[in-house]
Design an enzyme around this catalytic site. Structure first.
Site, short mmCIF file in Angstrom:
data_model
loop_
_atom_site.label_atom_id
_atom_site.label_comp_id
_atom_site.label_asym_id
_atom_site.label_seq_id
_atom_site.Cartn_x
_atom_site.Cartn_y
_atom_site.Cartn_z
N LYS A 1 0.85 -1.19 0.00
CA LYS A 1 0.00 0.00 0.00
C LYS A 1 0.88 1.23 0.00
CE LYS A 1 -3.88 2.21 0.25
NZ LYS A 1 -3.42 2.89 -0.99
N GLN B 1 7.28 3.97 3.78
CA GLN B 1 5.86 3.61 3.82
C GLN B 1 5.62 2.36 4.66
OE1 GLN B 1 3.75 5.59 1.39
NE2 GLN B 1 2.21 5.00 2.87
N LYS C 1 5.59 3.42 8.25
CA LYS C 1 4.43 4.31 8.45
C LYS C 1 3.15 3.49 8.55
CE LYS C 1 4.16 7.59 5.39
NZ LYS C 1 3.82 8.45 4.23
N LYS D 1 5.45 1.67 -3.13
CA LYS D 1 5.38 3.01 -3.73
C LYS D 1 5.64 2.88 -5.21
CE LYS D 1 4.80 7.28 -2.33
NZ LYS D 1 4.11 7.78 -1.13
N ASP E 1 0.11 10.68 -4.68
CA ASP E 1 1.27 11.32 -4.04
C ASP E 1 1.53 12.57 -4.90
OD1 ASP E 1 3.49 10.64 -1.86
OD2 ASP E 1 4.57 11.46 -3.55
N THR F 1 -4.36 13.70 4.93
CA THR F 1 -2.94 13.85 5.30
C THR F 1 -2.73 15.17 6.03
OG1 THR F 1 -2.44 12.61 3.30
CG2 THR F 1 -0.59 13.60 4.47
N ASN G 1 -1.86 19.01 -2.16
CA ASN G 1 -2.90 18.34 -1.36
C ASN G 1 -2.60 18.40 0.13
OD1 ASN G 1 -3.55 15.40 -0.06
ND2 ASN G 1 -5.28 16.27 -1.17
#
Ligand code: NDP
Ligand code: 2IT
Length: 445
Positions: free
Chosen positions: A90, A111, A114, A126, A166, A210, A241
């Site tokens: 993911k 990631q 995280k 990723k 992203d 986020t 974003n």
């Protein structure tokens, strides 16, 4: 770095020559793990660290597409499937001209930890491309996305690998990618991508998640020091974003956000950044941030300026890796900054981190502070799996709880390992242990 880890790190460097961002991310984590090895010697025997530092799979592919004039372009596509011990791979897709294997590998590596910190069943990965969406028409972006997915689809699936956005990949791109996936597979598999539009399986709060999550994390950091955001001067780098929704939430919680930036320059608005104008310029018109000053005429624009020289209490780097150097950290500290929380992935250089940790300010690394995005992606997957759609308030509450839990876990872990208040070490150890426990249970994989 612990002695046992030095040779491990040396080998990783030799195997990944020239991959500077990946090596930087690995070094930052390995430097924290000494006390863990002392406590859990099995991790050394089972070579858990060596395994985590070698992605499970790396896919590199050609992406040919045609622009509006019929000219052919060739880009390079990547998907690095870093670790699936906790769930399907993911992590987002990045479309930016600077993208290369090193950048995608560092992002997939970060990631993995995280995602473990969120406590949700998601592994790490990723992807992306060196395609530059800037200045491209919607049709060109669509053709690129279709070509990209025509290769990538075979590596994805709701139980296999679930990309999201992203840098350079937002709702528009996710729509085109999902459309092509559905067309090739002849399956309406909503859970294969997150960050989707609300009309076809997207979740409320994912767009904001986020940035909002980052500010919820900051709220916890300040509360731990008996402080609040009320009246604090904030600066936020980036205007995408993550930055936009961090600004929105910080202002809502009483912060005074006076500056933000993009790849061209910095804007300073002493009355507080007007989020409506910012969204119009960056989300709707997709223009350079300078345009903001046409509507807010009192605001100042500095081409190529350095946002970190602006005096603030709270600094939120939300643009890209290595955007905040040791020198910038010194400037922030000299100006009295007390909180730095990373919305971007690895925005602070090692020298910058060293300065923040030494100054004992509240410094939160991206893998903890920006985890609200991927956590809400996991909530989107839950809704897709149960064919449900939750309200904004319900989802936002869940996000706030997740961020508080991550915050508390980082602090508790830092305490446990004798470095109270060190979120960087707490996040690295807690994230690593989440992945390591599961890898031990699953055998040699
Ligand atoms: P966007 O593409 O929406 O926005 C990126 C912003 O950063 C833009 O304003 C862009 O400027 C600016 N920027 C990008 N590169 C540079 C650069 N080299 N120098 C200066 N400014 C730059 O991306 P996101 O907001 O989604 O991502 C921002 C960061 O947050 C990234 O590090 C990403 O990995 C991280 N992140 C994103 C999550 C998400 O859910 N989207 C989740 C967790 C982390 P311009 O407008 O001029 O292009
Ligand atoms: O860096 C990140 O956590 C993201 N870009 C979001 C990943 C996701 O799957 O939502």
């Amino acid at each position: 770095m612990d002695e046992k880890l030095e040779s491990v790190f040396w080998n990783i460097q030799q195997r990944n020559l020239g991959e500077t961002e990946f090596i930087q991310a690995v070094k930052e984590v390995l430097t924290s793990l000494g006390p863990v090895l002392a406590k859990y010697p099995k991790i050394v025997e089972q070579k858990i660290i060596e395994r985590i530092c070698e992605p499970e799979r790396q896919i590199i592919f050609r992406v040919p597409w045609q622009d509006d004039q019929g000219e052919v372009h060739i880009n390079r596509g990547f998907r690095v499937q870093s670790n699936s011990a906790l769930g399907p791979y993911k992590g987002g897709l990045r479309f930016h001209p600077t993208v290369n294997l090193s950048i995608i590998k560092f992002l997939g590596f970060e990631q993995t930890f995280k995602n473990a910190l969120t406590g949700m069943p998601i592994g790490g990965g990723k992807g992306g491309s060196d395609f530059d969406p800037k200045g491209r028409s919607d049709n060109e972006v669509m053709r690129f996305c279709q070509s990209f997915m025509t290769e990538l689809y075979r590596h994805l699936g709701e139980y296999t690998d679930v990309p999201a956005g992203d840098i350079g990949v937002g709702r528009r791109e996710i729509g085109f990618l999902f459309g092509q996936y559905k067309r090739i597979c002849n399956r309406y598999e909503s859970g294969v991508l997150t960050g989707k539009g609300l009309s076809y399986g997207g979740a409320l709060v994912r767009t904001e998640a986020t940035g909002y999550g980052l500010v919820y994390f900051v709220r916890e950091m300040l509360a731990a020091r008996n402080e609040s955001l009320e009246g604090k001067t904030c600066i936020v780098s980036g205007a995408g974003n993550v930055a936009i929704y961090a600004i929105e939430k910080a202002a809502e919680l009483g912060g005074r956000v006076v500056a933000c930036s993009d790849s061209c320059g910095v804007i300073f608005d002493e009355q507080g950044i007007d989020v409506k104008t910012l969204k119009q310029v960056k989300e709707v018109e997709r223009l350079p941030i300078e345009r903001y000053c046409k509507t807010r005429r009192h605001a100042r624009y500095q081409a190529g300026g350095n946002i970190w020289e602006i005096k603030c209490d709270v600094a939120l780097p939300c643009a890209t890796q290595n955007e905040l150097t040791g020198k910038d950290a010194a400037a922030l500290l000299n100006n009295g900054c007390i909180v730095v929380a990373e919305g971007a992935n690895m925005p602070t250089t090692p020298e910058g981190i060293e300065r923040f940790v030494a100054a004992e300010i509240a410094y939160a690394p991206g893998k903890a502070a920006n985890a609200g995005g991927v956590a809400t992606s996991a909530l989107e997957m839950q809704q897709n799996a149960s064919r449900d759609a939750w309200s904004f308030e319900f989802t936002d509450k869940k996000l706030a709880t997740i961020m508080k839990d991550i915050h508390d876990r980082c602090l508790e872990t830092a305490d446990e390992f004798g470095v109270p208040g060190n979120y960087a070490l707490g996040a690295n150890i807690a994230g690593f242990m989440g992945v390591a426990d599961s890898m031990q249970a699953l055998g040699l994989i």
